[in-house]
Design a protein around this motif. Structure first.
Motif, PDB file in Angstrom:
ATOM      1  N   LYS A 235      27.876  10.482  63.728  1.00 31.43           N
ATOM      2  CA  LYS A 235      27.273   9.221  64.171  1.00 31.43           C
ATOM      3  C   LYS A 235      27.292   8.232  63.016  1.00 31.43           C
ATOM      4  O   LYS A 235      27.413   8.606  61.855  1.00 31.43           O
ATOM      5  N   ARG A 236      27.175   6.969  63.364  1.00 29.87           N
ATOM      6  CA  ARG A 236      27.143   5.903  62.350  1.00 29.87           C
ATOM      7  C   ARG A 236      25.989   6.114  61.403  1.00 29.87           C
ATOM      8  O   ARG A 236      24.904   6.517  61.800  1.00 29.87           O
ATOM      9  N   LEU A 237      26.231   5.817  60.154  1.00 31.60           N
ATOM     10  CA  LEU A 237      25.202   5.891  59.128  1.00 31.60           C
ATOM     11  C   LEU A 237      24.735   4.478  58.822  1.00 31.60           C
ATOM     12  O   LEU A 237      25.501   3.524  58.986  1.00 31.60           O
ATOM     13  N   ASP A 238      23.504   4.310  58.405  1.00 29.79           N
ATOM     14  CA  ASP A 238      22.983   2.986  58.066  1.00 29.79           C
ATOM     15  C   ASP A 238      23.757   2.343  56.918  1.00 29.79           C
ATOM     16  O   ASP A 238      23.759   1.139  56.783  1.00 29.79           O
ATOM     17  N   LYS A 239      24.401   3.152  56.095  1.00 29.90           N
ATOM     18  CA  LYS A 239      25.182   2.630  54.980  1.00 29.90           C
ATOM     19  C   LYS A 239      26.552   2.196  55.514  1.00 29.90           C
ATOM     20  O   LYS A 239      27.305   3.015  56.043  1.00 29.90           O
ATOM     21  N   PRO A 240      26.905   0.919  55.393  1.00 28.88           N
ATOM     22  CA  PRO A 240      28.195   0.429  55.909  1.00 28.88           C
ATOM     23  C   PRO A 240      29.385   1.196  55.315  1.00 28.88           C
ATOM     24  O   PRO A 240      29.397   1.517  54.135  1.00 28.88           O
ATOM     25  N   GLY A 241      30.340   1.504  56.187  1.00 27.81           N
ATOM     26  CA  GLY A 241      31.556   2.178  55.743  1.00 27.81           C
ATOM     27  C   GLY A 241      31.473   3.688  55.762  1.00 27.81           C
ATOM     28  O   GLY A 241      32.426   4.371  55.377  1.00 27.81           O
ATOM     29  N   TYR A 242      30.333   4.239  56.221  1.00 27.73           N
ATOM     30  CA  TYR A 242      30.153   5.690  56.228  1.00 27.73           C
ATOM     31  C   TYR A 242      29.685   6.196  57.582  1.00 27.73           C
ATOM     32  O   TYR A 242      29.018   5.488  58.329  1.00 27.73           O
ATOM     33  N   VAL A 243      30.029   7.445  57.858  1.00 21.66           N
ATOM     34  CA  VAL A 243      29.630   8.129  59.079  1.00 21.66           C
ATOM     35  C   VAL A 243      28.878   9.394  58.663  1.00 21.66           C
ATOM     36  O   VAL A 243      29.259  10.067  57.703  1.00 21.66           O
ATOM     37  N   SER A 244      27.811   9.707  59.369  1.00 20.69           N
ATOM     38  CA  SER A 244      27.058  10.930  59.141  1.00 20.69           C
ATOM     39  C   SER A 244      27.677  12.037  59.995  1.00 20.69           C
ATOM     40  O   SER A 244      27.863  11.859  61.203  1.00 20.69           O
ATOM     41  N   VAL A 245      28.004  13.159  59.378  1.00 17.45           N
ATOM     42  CA  VAL A 245      28.642  14.277  60.074  1.00 17.45           C
ATOM     43  C   VAL A 245      27.800  15.528  59.855  1.00 17.45           C
ATOM     44  O   VAL A 245      27.491  15.889  58.716  1.00 17.45           O
ATOM     45  N   GLY A 246      27.400  16.174  60.955  1.00 19.28           N
ATOM     46  CA  GLY A 246      26.599  17.389  60.887  1.00 19.28           C
ATOM     47  C   GLY A 246      27.458  18.619  61.116  1.00 19.28           C
ATOM     48  O   GLY A 246      28.262  18.655  62.039  1.00 19.28           O
ATOM     49  N   CYS A 247      27.283  19.634  60.265  1.00 19.08           N
ATOM     50  CA  CYS A 247      28.048  20.876  60.359  1.00 19.08           C
ATOM     51  C   CYS A 247      27.110  22.072  60.394  1.00 19.08           C
ATOM     52  O   CYS A 247      26.078  22.077  59.723  1.00 19.08           O
ATOM     53  N   ARG A 248      27.501  23.058  61.156  1.00 16.56           N
ATOM     54  CA  ARG A 248      26.773  24.326  61.218  1.00 16.56           C
ATOM     55  C   ARG A 248      27.587  25.377  60.483  1.00 16.56           C
ATOM     56  O   ARG A 248      28.804  25.483  60.688  1.00 16.56           O
ATOM     57  N   PHE A 249      26.927  26.142  59.612  1.00 16.50           N
ATOM     58  CA  PHE A 249      27.617  27.220  58.912  1.00 16.50           C
ATOM     59  C   PHE A 249      27.876  28.369  59.874  1.00 16.50           C
ATOM     60  O   PHE A 249      27.026  28.705  60.702  1.00 16.50           O
ATOM     61  N   LEU A 250      29.031  28.986  59.736  1.00 14.07           N
ATOM     62  CA  LEU A 250      29.416  30.120  60.573  1.00 14.07           C
ATOM     63  C   LEU A 250      29.686  31.343  59.694  1.00 14.07           C
ATOM     64  O   LEU A 250      30.243  31.213  58.599  1.00 14.07           O
ATOM     65  N   ASP A 251      29.315  32.502  60.187  1.00 12.80           N
ATOM     66  CA  ASP A 251      29.659  33.776  59.544  1.00 12.80           C
ATOM     67  C   ASP A 251      29.204  33.882  58.095  1.00 12.80           C
ATOM     68  O   ASP A 251      29.915  34.439  57.257  1.00 12.80           O
ATOM     69  N   LEU A 252      28.018  33.361  57.773  1.00 12.12           N
ATOM     70  CA  LEU A 252      27.494  33.498  56.407  1.00 12.12           C
ATOM     71  C   LEU A 252      27.049  34.933  56.165  1.00 12.12           C
ATOM     72  O   LEU A 252      26.410  35.541  57.033  1.00 12.12           O
ATOM     73  N   SER A 253      27.350  35.438  54.992  1.00 10.25           N
ATOM     74  CA  SER A 253      26.817  36.752  54.638  1.00 10.25           C
ATOM     75  C   SER A 253      25.317  36.604  54.416  1.00 10.25           C
ATOM     76  O   SER A 253      24.820  35.520  54.104  1.00 10.25           O
ATOM     77  N   GLU A 254      24.602  37.682  54.547  1.00  7.61           N
ATOM     78  CA  GLU A 254      23.153  37.638  54.357  1.00  7.61           C
ATOM     79  C   GLU A 254      22.806  37.258  52.919  1.00  7.61           C
ATOM     80  O   GLU A 254      21.836  36.537  52.677  1.00  7.61           O
TER      81      GLU A 254
END
Length: 122
Positions: free
Chosen positions: A87-106
């Motif tokens: 989604k758009r970020l309040d800072k011009p020229g940037y987008v906020s991207v959310g990622c979920r970690f997969l298969d992390l070792s304990e």
């Protein structure tokens, strides 16, 4: 009313001036460097330049190669992450991207939890 966190893992919110940058690669071999905005043992949120964000798609898998910042993140190496949203970020020229970690070792998950806990206290 309590101020409890409803997330599975507490997250650390970082400011633009905190200087934590993630280095990522995709299955296609493209590299991406982006500023980390939040991080937890469950995933992260990053600020990506609009030009680079245009090449990212929800559902795409990335590999977090390293994080540069004030802390030693040597335990993070080729962590698989899935892009969940952008989604758009309040800072011009940037987008906020959310990622979920997969298969992390304990062990890696526990190190992330300890890092977040320590930084939230500080």
């Amino acid at each position: 009313m309590t101020n409890e966190e409803k997330r599975t893992y507490p997250r650390l919110t970082l400011g633009l001036g905190d200087g934590f940058f993630g280095s990522f690669t995709s299955n296609g071999g493209e590299t991406l460097v982006a500023q980390i905005m939040t991080i937890s043992a469950g995933g992260l949120n990053m600020a990506v330049a609009e030009k680079a964000a245009g090449r990212l798609t929800v559902g795409e898998r990335l590999f977090l190669l390293s994080i540069a910042g004030g802390t030693n993140f040597s335990f993070l190496n080729h962590i698989k992450a899935e892009i969940r949203w952008a989604k758009r970020l309040d800072k011009p020229g940037y987008v906020s991207v959310g990622c979920r970690f997969l298969d992390l070792s304990e062990a890696v998950r526990e190190q992330l939890v300890q890092f977040v806990d320590a930084e939230r206290i500080a």
